[in-house]
Design a protein around this motif. Structure first.
Motif, PDB file in Angstrom:
ATOM      1  N   PHE A 191      -5.192   7.251   1.528  1.00 19.20           N
ATOM      2  CA  PHE A 191      -4.879   6.092   0.705  1.00 19.20           C
ATOM      3  C   PHE A 191      -4.594   6.529  -0.727  1.00 19.20           C
ATOM      4  N   ILE A 248      -4.729 -10.386   4.254  1.00 19.03           N
ATOM      5  CA  ILE A 248      -5.740  -9.559   4.923  1.00 19.03           C
ATOM      6  C   ILE A 248      -5.849  -9.845   6.412  1.00 19.03           C
ATOM      7  N   ASN A 249      -5.547 -11.018   6.838  1.00 14.47           N
ATOM      8  CA  ASN A 249      -5.702 -11.360   8.245  1.00 14.47           C
ATOM      9  C   ASN A 249      -4.445 -11.126   9.060  1.00 14.47           C
ATOM     10  N   TYR A 250      -3.510 -10.420   8.486  1.00 15.79           N
ATOM     11  CA  TYR A 250      -2.254 -10.143   9.160  1.00 15.79           C
ATOM     12  C   TYR A 250      -2.061  -8.645   9.303  1.00 15.79           C
ATOM     13  N   GLY A 251      -1.197  -8.282  10.217  1.00 21.15           N
ATOM     14  CA  GLY A 251      -0.888  -6.875  10.418  1.00 21.15           C
ATOM     15  C   GLY A 251      -0.178  -6.288   9.212  1.00 21.15           C
ATOM     16  N   TYR A 252      -0.320  -4.991   9.055  1.00 27.26           N
ATOM     17  CA  TYR A 252       0.353  -4.256   7.992  1.00 27.26           C
ATOM     18  C   TYR A 252       1.568  -3.582   8.593  1.00 27.26           C
ATOM     19  N   THR A 253       2.728  -3.795   7.993  1.00 25.06           N
ATOM     20  CA  THR A 253       3.963  -3.186   8.487  1.00 25.06           C
ATOM     21  C   THR A 253       4.297  -1.975   7.640  1.00 25.06           C
ATOM     22  N   PHE A 254       4.514  -0.853   8.314  1.00 24.37           N
ATOM     23  CA  PHE A 254       4.796   0.392   7.611  1.00 24.37           C
ATOM     24  C   PHE A 254       6.286   0.692   7.589  1.00 24.37           C
ATOM     25  N   ASP A 309      -6.772  -1.362  -6.990  1.00 23.45           N
ATOM     26  CA  ASP A 309      -7.401  -0.122  -6.547  1.00 23.45           C
ATOM     27  C   ASP A 309      -6.426   1.038  -6.687  1.00 23.45           C
ATOM     28  N   TYR A 317       0.834  -1.195   0.000  1.00 21.84           N
ATOM     29  CA  TYR A 317       0.000   0.000   0.000  1.00 21.84           C
ATOM     30  C   TYR A 317       0.870   1.247   0.000  1.00 21.84           C
ATOM     31  N   TYR A 335       0.455   5.375   1.007  1.00 21.96           N
ATOM     32  CA  TYR A 335      -0.370   6.387   1.656  1.00 21.96           C
ATOM     33  C   TYR A 335       0.368   7.719   1.626  1.00 21.96           C
TER      34      TYR A 335
END
Lengths: 110, 113
Positions: free
Chosen positions: B45, B98-104, B56, B33, B35
């Protein structure tokens, strides 16, 4: 599209006090994420909640997702200056897009 | 790598110039992603990749913005003919699903002068 509203927008507490931050969704939450951000830094993952009624804790931070899966709260016990920062809730909608609330700015005074 | 890496960490550019921002996700993370976070604003987003495809692109602010991802790994966000309103911190995140954390990543601070 899914909208997340956080309250309060900002919060100032004295060290040692408890506090709660809320996140309300306009739609059912499939996954709710809490992140913390310090000024000029990236986002630090705190917790993810998926099931209605779920509650998770990490050190002095506890997050809950209500049974209807449209609201989450983040509770900090005995706050410390290290807890200061911006707390963001994020949610994944059916389109897999992760969207965020506008954040809550927490200040902890020593 | 151990985390999401973004480069450069800071970029100052003159109005009208093109810039490229790079994101190296965590190895094996299929979702990526982008942002944008402007001063005093929330996270906006921009675009989402699943593998190399972008299901998207709805968040890209204008046709001056484009992004690509190659080999299911590195992603580049390009801003053409930069404007002062493009000044912001650009954040990249990756996730294994989708079921896991997003790391930034730590972000790229872009300043257009």
């Amino acid at each position: 599209s899914q909208e997340l509203e956080q309250s309060p927008q900002s919060l100032i507490v004295q060290e040692g006090k408890n506090l709660t931050i809320n996140c309300t969704s306009s739609k059912t939450l499939y996954g709710l994420y809490w992140y913390k951000q310090k000024y000029g830094e990236g986002l630090i993952f705190l917790m993810m909640l998926q099931k209605g009624g779920e509650e998770k804790s990490h050190e002095k931070i506890t997050a809950k997702l209500d049974e209807k899966k449209q609201q989450s709260s983040l509770h900090i016990t005995a706050s410390q200056p290290s807890h200061a920062g911006i707390y963001l809730c994020g949610a994944v909608g059916s389109n897999y897009k992760l969207t965020f609330g506008k954040g809550t700015l927490l200040t902890v005074n020593p | 790598g151990a985390g999401v890496s973004q480069s450069p960490s800071n970029k100052v550019t003159e109005k009208g110039k093109d810039v490229e921002l790079r994101c190296d996700p965590i190895s094996g993370h299929t979702a990526l992603y982008w942002y944008r976070q402007s001063l005093g604003q929330g996270l906006e987003f921009l675009i989402y990749f699943q593998g190399n495809s972008a299901p998207d692109k709805s968040g890209l602010p204008s046709d001056r913005f484009s992004a690509e991802r190659t080999g299911g790994s590195v992603s580049t966000l390009t801003i053409q003919r930069t404007q002062q309103e493009d000044s912001a911190v650009y954040l990249c995140a990756s996730s294994p699903g989708i079921n896991y954390g997003y790391t930034f990543g730590s972000g790229t601070r872009l300043t257009v002068v």
